[in-house]
Enzyme design. Structure first.
Site, PDB file in Angstrom:
ATOM      1  N   HIS A  81      37.981  36.152  31.651  1.00  0.00           N
ATOM      2  CA  HIS A  81      38.731  36.898  30.644  1.00  0.00           C
ATOM      3  C   HIS A  81      40.109  37.302  31.183  1.00  0.00           C
ATOM      4  O   HIS A  81      41.140  36.990  30.586  1.00  0.00           O
ATOM      5  CB  HIS A  81      37.927  38.137  30.215  1.00  0.00           C
ATOM      6  CG  HIS A  81      38.599  38.955  29.169  1.00  0.00           C
ATOM      7  ND1 HIS A  81      38.285  38.848  27.833  1.00  0.00           N
ATOM      8  CD2 HIS A  81      39.576  39.878  29.245  1.00  0.00           C
ATOM      9  CE1 HIS A  81      39.053  39.677  27.134  1.00  0.00           C
ATOM     10  NE2 HIS A  81      39.844  40.328  27.973  1.00  0.00           N
ATOM     11  N   GLU A  82      40.102  37.972  32.322  1.00  0.00           N
ATOM     12  CA  GLU A  82      41.373  38.472  32.863  1.00  0.00           C
ATOM     13  C   GLU A  82      42.279  37.322  33.321  1.00  0.00           C
ATOM     14  O   GLU A  82      43.496  37.413  33.212  1.00  0.00           O
ATOM     15  CB  GLU A  82      41.125  39.456  34.018  1.00  0.00           C
ATOM     16  CG  GLU A  82      40.286  40.694  33.646  1.00  0.00           C
ATOM     17  CD  GLU A  82      40.817  41.492  32.457  1.00  0.00           C
ATOM     18  OE1 GLU A  82      42.039  41.430  32.191  1.00  0.00           O
ATOM     19  OE2 GLU A  82      40.018  42.180  31.786  1.00  0.00           O
ATOM     20  N   HIS A  93      44.285  36.208  30.424  1.00  0.00           N
ATOM     21  CA  HIS A  93      45.482  37.049  30.290  1.00  0.00           C
ATOM     22  C   HIS A  93      46.519  36.640  31.343  1.00  0.00           C
ATOM     23  O   HIS A  93      47.709  36.529  31.061  1.00  0.00           O
ATOM     24  CB  HIS A  93      45.127  38.521  30.509  1.00  0.00           C
ATOM     25  CG  HIS A  93      44.426  39.184  29.347  1.00  0.00           C
ATOM     26  ND1 HIS A  93      44.960  39.233  28.083  1.00  0.00           N
ATOM     27  CD2 HIS A  93      43.245  39.844  29.268  1.00  0.00           C
ATOM     28  CE1 HIS A  93      44.134  39.908  27.278  1.00  0.00           C
ATOM     29  NE2 HIS A  93      43.075  40.268  27.965  1.00  0.00           N
ATOM     30  N   GLU A 150      45.138  38.636  23.692  1.00  0.00           N
ATOM     31  CA  GLU A 150      43.670  38.624  23.720  1.00  0.00           C
ATOM     32  C   GLU A 150      43.129  37.242  23.327  1.00  0.00           C
ATOM     33  O   GLU A 150      42.017  36.880  23.712  1.00  0.00           O
ATOM     34  CB  GLU A 150      43.132  39.719  22.796  1.00  0.00           C
ATOM     35  CG  GLU A 150      41.660  40.048  22.962  1.00  0.00           C
ATOM     36  CD  GLU A 150      41.308  40.739  24.282  1.00  0.00           C
ATOM     37  OE1 GLU A 150      42.224  41.057  25.065  1.00  0.00           O
ATOM     38  OE2 GLU A 150      40.109  40.935  24.533  1.00  0.00           O
TER      39      GLU A 150
END
Ligand code: ZN
Length: 511
Positions: free
Chosen positions: A281-282, A285, A311
Site C-alpha cells: 500500500h505505502e 503511494h 489512494e
C-alpha cells in the site's frame, strides 16, 4: 499580453515562462517554502519513528514555527501581485507554468480567505481535541471527546464559510483534499456502490468461510518479513536509492525531498500479511511520489493531483496487484524461501487467505468488500453534522444505528464505533470519501491500462511490473496537478470516476 515565437512553419507557441520575472519570483518563493516544508516533514517523520517522548514540546514549537513561516511566505501581498501578473501574461495550456499558476491561485485564494486568528484557533483546538480523543478512545467514553468534537465542527463550518461554496458547505472542505469534487456527486456515486457491495457481500462471506481465519498463523521473524517486503517492493518499482522503509505503529508514506521518500510499516510476528500488504500500500503511494517530476518539487506541476488519486495508486498495488491469484503464483516460492513453514501451501490458499471477507467494526481492518461501507457511513454522518441535521451529542446513536443497518452488527462500545478514527480529532473533516474514490480510481485506471497494453497482464503473471508502472507514470504520475482529478481520469480512461469498473472487479473476485 502574450508573447509568441515562431516555431517551424506555421506553428506559434507562447514563449516559456523562463524570462518572465513575476513567474520566476513565484518559483523562488515556492522553493523557499519547499525547503522549509521538507525540513518540517523530516521533523514529523522523526517524531513518528524515533523521537523520545520528552522532546514533544520543543518539536511542537518547531513545527508551529515552520507552519506559520511558510503560511506567511505564501499569503503575502507580493505573491498576489506576481500571480495576477502571470495570469495577465498567460502561459501555454498544459505547460508546467500554466499548471503552477492555476494551482497557486487555488491555494492562494483559499489561504488568504481565512483570518490568521481562525487558523490559530483551529490549530489549538486540534491539539486539545487529539489529546482528548486518545483518552476518550482508551476509555470508550464519547462524552470526554464530545465538547472537542463540537468545537472542531463549529470551526470547520467557519472555515468552510471563509473558503466559500456554491450550495453545499461540505464542498468547501472536500476541496482541500479532492479539488473539483462535489458532495452531491459523491452521494450519487455511493448510492450506486452500496447496493452492489451488499449484493457481493453474501457470496463473498460464504466463499471466505471455506478458508479458516488462522490458516497461515505461525511464527514469521520480523527480519525475514522485512527482507521479503523489500524484495517485492523493489520488484514493483519502488526505488530504494530514493526511499526507505522504517517501523511505526501507524504506517504512512511521506516525501521529504526529491529522491527521499519514506515508507513505514508495522509487524505482526504471527501474520506476515500485515506488514506485506502495508508495504505494498505505502509503496504504491511512494511510487507515485517517485514518479512526479523531481525538478518541479514543491510546485503544483510536481505535486500529486489529489488524495483520491494518491489512494488509487496505493490500492492498485495492495489489492488489485497484490491480492490477485497470479501474484501468489509468482511469489509463493519466494515467500517459502523466507518462511519455510509455508512449504506445502498452494498459491490458491494464499490468495484465499489474502481475500478473506468478514465484517468487522474497525475500518482499518476491513476487507475489500465492506471497506467502502465504512466510508459511506462516515461520509453521511459528517455531512449531517456540517448541515446541522445531526447534533454532535447524537453521533454515537446515529453511528451505531447506521452500522447495524449496514453490517447487521451491534456496536459494543464507542471505541469500536465513532471513536475509532483519528481524522475528526485532527481536524480532517471531508477527508474520508477520498479513500473510496481511491478504490474506484484504482479499478478504473487498472482496467484501462490492461485494455491498452496486453503486456501488462503478461507482466503480472511473470512478476514484471514495469509495463503497469510505465502506464501509471505516463497517465498519472508525471502530470502532477496539470488536470483536476475528474479531468485526469477522463484523459486516462475516457470518463470521470465511476463505480462500474470497481464493482466488476469485486464481482470477478468475490461474486
Ligand atoms: Zn493510503
Amino acid at each position: 499580453m502574450s508573447i509568441f515565437v515562431e516555431v517551424g512553419k506555421n506553428r506559434l507557441l507562447r514563449m516559456s515562462a523562463t524570462d518572465f520575472a513575476p513567474y520566476q519570483n513565484l518559483l523562488a518563493r515556492t522553493r523557499e517554502i519547499a525547503l522549509l516544508d521538507s525540513a518540517a516533514r523530516l521533523l514529523e517523520w522523526d517524531q513518528e519513528t524515533g523521537m523520545p517522548p520528552r522532546a514533544v514540546d520543543w518539536r511542537a514549537e518547531q513545527l508551529a514555527f515552520f507552519g506559520g513561516r511558510t503560511h506567511r511566505l505564501f499569503t503575502s501581498a507580493e505573491v498576489g501581485d506576481w500571480l495576477k501578473a502571470c495570469e495577465d501574461q498567460g502561459f501555454g495550456e498544459g505547460t508546467a507554468a500554466a499548471t503552477n499558476v492555476a494551482g497557486w491561485r487555488r491555494k492562494y485564494d483559499r489561504a488568504t480567505r481565512v483570518p490568521a486568528a481562525l487558523v490559530e484557533e483551529f490549530e489549538r483546538a486540534k491539539t486539545h481535541a487529539r489529546t482528548a480523543w486518545v483518552e476518550a478512545r482508551a476509555h470508550a467514553d464519547f462524552r470526554r471527546f464530545q465538547p472537542h468534537l463540537e468545537t472542531i465542527f463549529v470551526l470547520s463550518r467557519q472555515l468552510a464559510d471563509c473558503w466559500g461554496y456554491a450550495s453545499d458547505r461540505y464542498d468547501a472542505l472536500l476541496e482541500e483534499y479532492e479539488p473539483g469534487a462535489r458532495a452531491a456527486d459523491l452521494a450519487t456515486l455511493f448510492a450506486a456502490l452500496r447496493p452492489a457491495l451488499l449484493e457481493i457481500l453474501g457470496p463473498a462471506m460464504e466463499k471466505s468461510a471455506r478458508t479458516p481465519a488462522d490458516l497461515l498463523r505461525g511464527e514469521y521473524p520480523e527480519e525475514q518479513q522485512a527482507a521479503f517486503n523489500r524484495e517485492i517492493a523493489a520488484a514493483c518499482g519502488f526505488d530504494f536509492e530514493a526511499g526507505r522503509i522504517d517501523t511505526t505503529t501507524h504506517p504512512f508514506c511521506t516525501t521529504l525531498a526529491p529522491g527521499d521518500c519514506r515508507l513505514t510499516t508495522r509487524y505482526d510476528r504471527t501474520n506476515f500479511f500485515v506488514s506485506l500488504y502495508g508495504v505494498l500500500h505505502e509503496a504504491g503511494h511512494g511510487m507515485y511520489e517517485q514518479g512526479l517530476d523531481a525538478a518541479a518539487f514543491g510546485t503544483p506541476a510536481g505535486s500529486a493531483a489529489s488524495l483520491g488519486v494518491h489512494e488509487s495508486q496505493s490500492r492498485l498495488w495492495e489489492n488489485l496487484v497484490g491480492r490477485a491469484p497470479e501474484f501468489w503464483e509468482r511469489w509463493l516460492p519466494r515467500a517459502t524461501h523466507y518462511f519455510p513453514r509455508l512449504a506445502g501451501r498452494t498459491p490458491a490458499e494464499l490468495t484465499a487467505a489474502a481475500n478473506r471477507v468478514a465484517p468487522t467494526f474497525i475500518r482499518v481492518e476491513a476487507d475489500q468488500v465492506t471497506y467502502d461501507l465504512h466510508i459511506i457511513l462516515r461520509f453521511e454522518i459528517e455531512r449531517a453534522l456540517l448541515a446541522g441535521d445531526l447534533a454532535v451529542a447524537d453521533v454515537p446513536a446515529a453511528w451505531n444505528a447506521a452500522f447495524e443497518r449496514a453490517f447487521g452488527l451491534k456496536v459494543p462500545d464507542d471505541a469500536r464505533g465513532c471513536l475509532q478514527d483519528t481524522h475528526w480529532a485532527v481536524g480532517l473533516v471531508g477527508y474520508f470519501p477520498t479513500y473510496t474514490l481511491g478504490n474506484l480510481n484504482a479499478a478504473q485506471l487498472f482496467t484501462q491500462a490492461r485494455k491498452e497494453r496486453p503486456e501488462i497482464d503478461a507482466g503480472l503473471r511473470a512478476g514484471q511490473y514495469t509495463p503497469l508502472l510505465a502506464w501509471m507514470r505516463e497517465k498519472v504520475h508525471r502530470l502532477g496537478q496539470r488536470h483536476l482529478p475528474p479531468q485526469l481520469l477522463t484523459h486516462a480512461t475516457g470518463r470521470p470516476t465511476q463505480a462500474d469498473d470497481y464493482i466488476a472487479t469485486l464481482r470477478a473476485r468475490f461474486g
